[in-house]
Design a protein around this motif. Structure first.
Motif, PDB file in Angstrom:
ATOM      1  N   VAL A 100     -86.270 -11.322 -23.763  1.00  0.00           N
ATOM      2  CA  VAL A 100     -85.463 -12.247 -24.557  1.00  0.00           C
ATOM      3  C   VAL A 100     -85.232 -11.645 -25.928  1.00  0.00           C
ATOM      4  N   SER A 101     -83.969 -11.588 -26.344  1.00  0.00           N
ATOM      5  CA  SER A 101     -83.649 -10.936 -27.609  1.00  0.00           C
ATOM      6  C   SER A 101     -82.371 -11.515 -28.179  1.00  0.00           C
ATOM      7  N   SER A 102     -82.343 -11.636 -29.504  1.00  0.00           N
ATOM      8  CA  SER A 102     -81.130 -12.074 -30.196  1.00  0.00           C
ATOM      9  C   SER A 102     -80.292 -10.868 -30.604  1.00  0.00           C
ATOM     10  N   VAL A 103     -80.836  -9.674 -30.339  1.00  0.00           N
ATOM     11  CA  VAL A 103     -80.124  -8.439 -30.683  1.00  0.00           C
ATOM     12  C   VAL A 103     -79.113  -8.138 -29.592  1.00  0.00           C
ATOM     13  N   SER A 104     -77.818  -8.273 -29.898  1.00  0.00           N
ATOM     14  CA  SER A 104     -76.793  -8.006 -28.896  1.00  0.00           C
ATOM     15  C   SER A 104     -76.373  -6.546 -28.897  1.00  0.00           C
ATOM     16  N   LYS A 105     -76.640  -5.857 -29.984  1.00  0.00           N
ATOM     17  CA  LYS A 105     -76.267  -4.454 -30.054  1.00  0.00           C
ATOM     18  C   LYS A 105     -77.139  -3.758 -31.091  1.00  0.00           C
ATOM     19  N   GLY A 106     -77.227  -2.447 -30.965  1.00  0.00           N
ATOM     20  CA  GLY A 106     -77.938  -1.677 -31.976  1.00  0.00           C
ATOM     21  C   GLY A 106     -79.361  -1.325 -31.634  1.00  0.00           C
ATOM     22  N   GLY A 107     -79.964  -1.996 -30.624  1.00  0.00           N
ATOM     23  CA  GLY A 107     -81.329  -1.671 -30.258  1.00  0.00           C
ATOM     24  C   GLY A 107     -81.354  -0.567 -29.208  1.00  0.00           C
ATOM     25  N   PHE A 108     -82.574  -0.182 -28.795  1.00  0.00           N
ATOM     26  CA  PHE A 108     -82.743   0.891 -27.820  1.00  0.00           C
ATOM     27  C   PHE A 108     -83.699   0.455 -26.724  1.00  0.00           C
ATOM     28  N   LEU A 109     -83.531   1.042 -25.542  1.00  0.00           N
ATOM     29  CA  LEU A 109     -84.405   0.747 -24.414  1.00  0.00           C
ATOM     30  C   LEU A 109     -85.022   2.044 -23.914  1.00  0.00           C
ATOM     31  N   PHE A 110     -86.337   2.002 -23.658  1.00  0.00           N
ATOM     32  CA  PHE A 110     -87.082   3.187 -23.228  1.00  0.00           C
ATOM     33  C   PHE A 110     -87.810   2.907 -21.915  1.00  0.00           C
ATOM     34  N   ASP A 111     -88.048   3.965 -21.138  1.00  0.00           N
ATOM     35  CA  ASP A 111     -88.847   3.789 -19.927  1.00  0.00           C
ATOM     36  C   ASP A 111     -90.325   3.850 -20.280  1.00  0.00           C
ATOM     37  N   SER A 112     -91.183   3.786 -19.270  1.00  0.00           N
ATOM     38  CA  SER A 112     -92.625   3.701 -19.511  1.00  0.00           C
ATOM     39  C   SER A 112     -93.191   4.960 -20.146  1.00  0.00           C
ATOM     40  N   ASN A 113     -92.430   6.069 -20.083  1.00  0.00           N
ATOM     41  CA  ASN A 113     -92.883   7.318 -20.695  1.00  0.00           C
ATOM     42  C   ASN A 113     -92.283   7.553 -22.076  1.00  0.00           C
ATOM     43  N   GLY A 114     -91.507   6.596 -22.564  1.00  0.00           N
ATOM     44  CA  GLY A 114     -90.908   6.731 -23.888  1.00  0.00           C
ATOM     45  C   GLY A 114     -89.598   7.483 -23.897  1.00  0.00           C
ATOM     46  N   ASN A 115     -89.008   7.718 -22.728  1.00  0.00           N
ATOM     47  CA  ASN A 115     -87.703   8.372 -22.657  1.00  0.00           C
ATOM     48  C   ASN A 115     -86.607   7.330 -22.837  1.00  0.00           C
ATOM     49  N   LEU A 116     -85.534   7.710 -23.527  1.00  0.00           N
ATOM     50  CA  LEU A 116     -84.450   6.783 -23.822  1.00  0.00           C
ATOM     51  C   LEU A 116     -83.642   6.460 -22.565  1.00  0.00           C
ATOM     52  N   LEU A 117     -83.502   5.158 -22.281  1.00  0.00           N
ATOM     53  CA  LEU A 117     -82.724   4.710 -21.134  1.00  0.00           C
ATOM     54  C   LEU A 117     -81.351   4.189 -21.524  1.00  0.00           C
ATOM     55  N   GLY A 118     -81.226   3.633 -22.724  1.00  0.00           N
ATOM     56  CA  GLY A 118     -79.935   3.069 -23.094  1.00  0.00           C
ATOM     57  C   GLY A 118     -79.906   2.562 -24.515  1.00  0.00           C
ATOM     58  N   ILE A 119     -78.704   2.220 -24.965  1.00  0.00           N
ATOM     59  CA  ILE A 119     -78.503   1.694 -26.307  1.00  0.00           C
ATOM     60  C   ILE A 119     -77.853   0.324 -26.194  1.00  0.00           C
ATOM     61  N   GLY A 120     -78.339  -0.611 -27.006  1.00  0.00           N
ATOM     62  CA  GLY A 120     -77.848  -1.983 -26.962  1.00  0.00           C
ATOM     63  C   GLY A 120     -76.371  -2.074 -27.257  1.00  0.00           C
ATOM     64  N   THR A 121     -75.698  -2.984 -26.575  1.00  0.00           N
ATOM     65  CA  THR A 121     -74.265  -3.126 -26.742  1.00  0.00           C
ATOM     66  C   THR A 121     -73.881  -4.591 -26.620  1.00  0.00           C
ATOM     67  N   ASP A 122     -72.741  -4.936 -27.195  1.00  0.00           N
ATOM     68  CA  ASP A 122     -72.239  -6.298 -27.072  1.00  0.00           C
ATOM     69  C   ASP A 122     -71.319  -6.426 -25.864  1.00  0.00           C
ATOM     70  N   LYS A 123     -71.216  -5.384 -25.069  1.00  0.00           N
ATOM     71  CA  LYS A 123     -70.384  -5.437 -23.871  1.00  0.00           C
ATOM     72  C   LYS A 123     -71.187  -5.974 -22.696  1.00  0.00           C
ATOM     73  N   GLY A 124     -70.462  -6.473 -21.710  1.00  0.00           N
ATOM     74  CA  GLY A 124     -71.125  -6.910 -20.496  1.00  0.00           C
ATOM     75  C   GLY A 124     -71.685  -8.316 -20.603  1.00  0.00           C
ATOM     76  N   SER A 125     -72.915  -8.484 -20.133  1.00  0.00           N
ATOM     77  CA  SER A 125     -73.527  -9.799 -20.007  1.00  0.00           C
ATOM     78  C   SER A 125     -73.606 -10.527 -21.337  1.00  0.00           C
ATOM     79  N   GLY A 126     -73.334 -11.829 -21.289  1.00  0.00           N
ATOM     80  CA  GLY A 126     -73.432 -12.660 -22.489  1.00  0.00           C
ATOM     81  C   GLY A 126     -74.744 -13.412 -22.555  1.00  0.00           C
ATOM     82  N   SER A 127     -75.747 -12.974 -21.785  1.00  0.00           N
ATOM     83  CA  SER A 127     -77.036 -13.664 -21.758  1.00  0.00           C
ATOM     84  C   SER A 127     -77.824 -13.369 -23.016  1.00  0.00           C
TER      85      SER A 127
END
Length: 408
Positions: free
Chosen positions: A258-285
């Motif tokens: 759960v996050s109020s950050v729609s863009k600008g954040g980062f997502l990492f896997d369990s080893n600390g490798n970058l998986l993606g960057i937050g965006t305001d595109k796509g899901s509005g959840s």
């Protein structure tokens, strides 16, 4: 005779010359002295000011490309073949160490408002005692003399000044580029500006493989909390889906975080490798949603070297063999929409067309189109083969499409 004399007298009145009095020599000398003094003041104060302004203007106007020779080359981002694991218990236990490793790549970026010349201006919309919250950034690659930083939700433009906080140092950063259709900006910092201690603690982030990250795998998110601490959270990948944008299809990753950050954040896997960057595109959840890093790796590499991002102008969906067999349609990329006033639009491509080849290269999916566009420079004329449907079925057509540079 009297009349003639009268005329002559009147004529002489109107033609009488008025001779001004000569200026005294003292007045002339005084004026000359004033002119010399004024010229001296101009030379002493105004000329250096103008020169400073001009020099600063040149410096700012060139700042986005003021790279050393080695820096002109694009950064080369290496991606691991697999990403994450589903042993979430192990991932949770090692999370403190993983976050410590991620922190070696995290920086904070403070944009500064500037005038046309590049001088810093106060923010008129901000109270005098209100501080500017930093945007988060990740050191994502390096060249011989610089580190390249990726950030999302960063409102900066060409020539704008930024301060970058990294490893305890606050140094000046240089705007490199901004993605035309995603909220991604690149900033660089010079290695020589960093202290030896800061250099020791910097490690460019490694890229995970977002396409192979499985559902249910453990992930760590990072986003801003309004200060320089940032906020970490954790959860799992709950959903993956495709999103069509101009000239590309992206893999979107949804988490249960759960996050109020729609863009600008980062997502990492369990080893600390970058998986993606937050965006305001796509899901509005209200859960953290990112665009997979594997799909934008090539874009980031091109932006880092100021290489043209070529605009074609279509939204498309892949027609797989199973779909082609089921619905009796040709293989290729089905155009769902055409961007108004884009090269594809001007050439005459339409929704419903199926792209089968570009410059003789067979097109099976959107990845094929992305690969071709990534190798072209703006101004390239492409021969695009399509199949268009009428009442009698599909027929072949060919269009010349003059690509342009994708403008911000």
């Amino acid at each position: 005779m009297s009349n003639d004399n009268t005329k002559n007298n009147k004529f002489s009145l109107y033609t009488e010359k008025i001779i001004p009095k000569k200026l005294k020599k003292k007045s002339k000398k005084f004026i000359i002295v004033l002119i010399i003094i004024a010229a001296g003041i101009t030379a002493l104060f105004i000329v250096p000011f103008i020169i400073n302004k001009v020099n600063h203007m040149v410096e700012v106007s060139n700042s986005e490309l003021s790279l050393d020779r080695d820096d002109i080359q694009a950064i080369n981002l290496k991606e691991i073949s697999e990403s994450g694991n589903v042993d979430n218990k192990e991932a949770f236990s090692k999370m403190p160490q993983t976050i410590e490793n991620i922190n070696k790549s995290v920086v904070y970026i403070i944009p500064k408002n500037t005038d046309l010349i590049g001088y810093i201006l106060p923010d008129g919309n901000r109270a005098e005692n209100e501080t500017i919250s930093p945007g988060s950034g990740l050191i994502i690659g390096e060249t011989a003399t610089r580190y390249v930083i990726m950030s999302g939700d960063l409102s900066i433009d060409k020539g704008q000044h930024v301060d970058v906080t990294v490893g305890g140092d606050v140094i000046s950063g240089t705007f490199l580029a901004k993605s035309p259709n995603l909220n991604i900006a690149l900033v660089s910092i010079k290695k020589k500006d960093l202290s030896d201690n800061a250099k020791k603690n910097i490690v460019p982030i490694k890229l995970g493989n977002s396409n192979r990250a499985p559902l249910g795998s453990f992930v760590i998110s990072y986003g801003e909390s309004g200060d320089e601490s940032g906020t970490y959270n954790y959860g799992i990948i709950s959903k993956k889906y495709n999103l069509s944008i101009i000239d590309a299809n992206l893999t979107m990753i949804n988490t249960n975080i759960v996050s109020s950050v729609s863009k600008g954040g980062f997502l990492f896997d369990s080893n600390g490798n970058l998986l993606g960057i937050g965006t305001d595109k796509g899901s509005g959840s209200n859960t953290f949603n990112v665009v997979g890093i594997s799909d934008i790796k090539r874009l980031i590499e091109k932006l880092s070297a100021d290489i043209d991002i070529v605009l074609f102008g279509i939204y498309g969906e892949d027609i797989t063999e199973s779909i082609a067999d089921k619905y009796g349609v040709p293989n290729g990329v089905y155009i769902t929409d055409v961007e108004f006033d884009s090269p594809a639009y001007k050439a005459g491509l339409q929704s419903g067309d199926i792209i089968t080849a570009i410059d003789g290269n067979e097109i099976k999916n959107m990845d094929d189109i992305e690969n071709i566009l990534s190798s072209y420079k703006a101004g390239k004329t492409m021969s695009v083969d399509i199949k268009r449907k009428n009442k009698d079925g599909y027929f072949d057509m060919s269009f010349d499409v003059n690509t342009v540079r994708y403008k911000l």
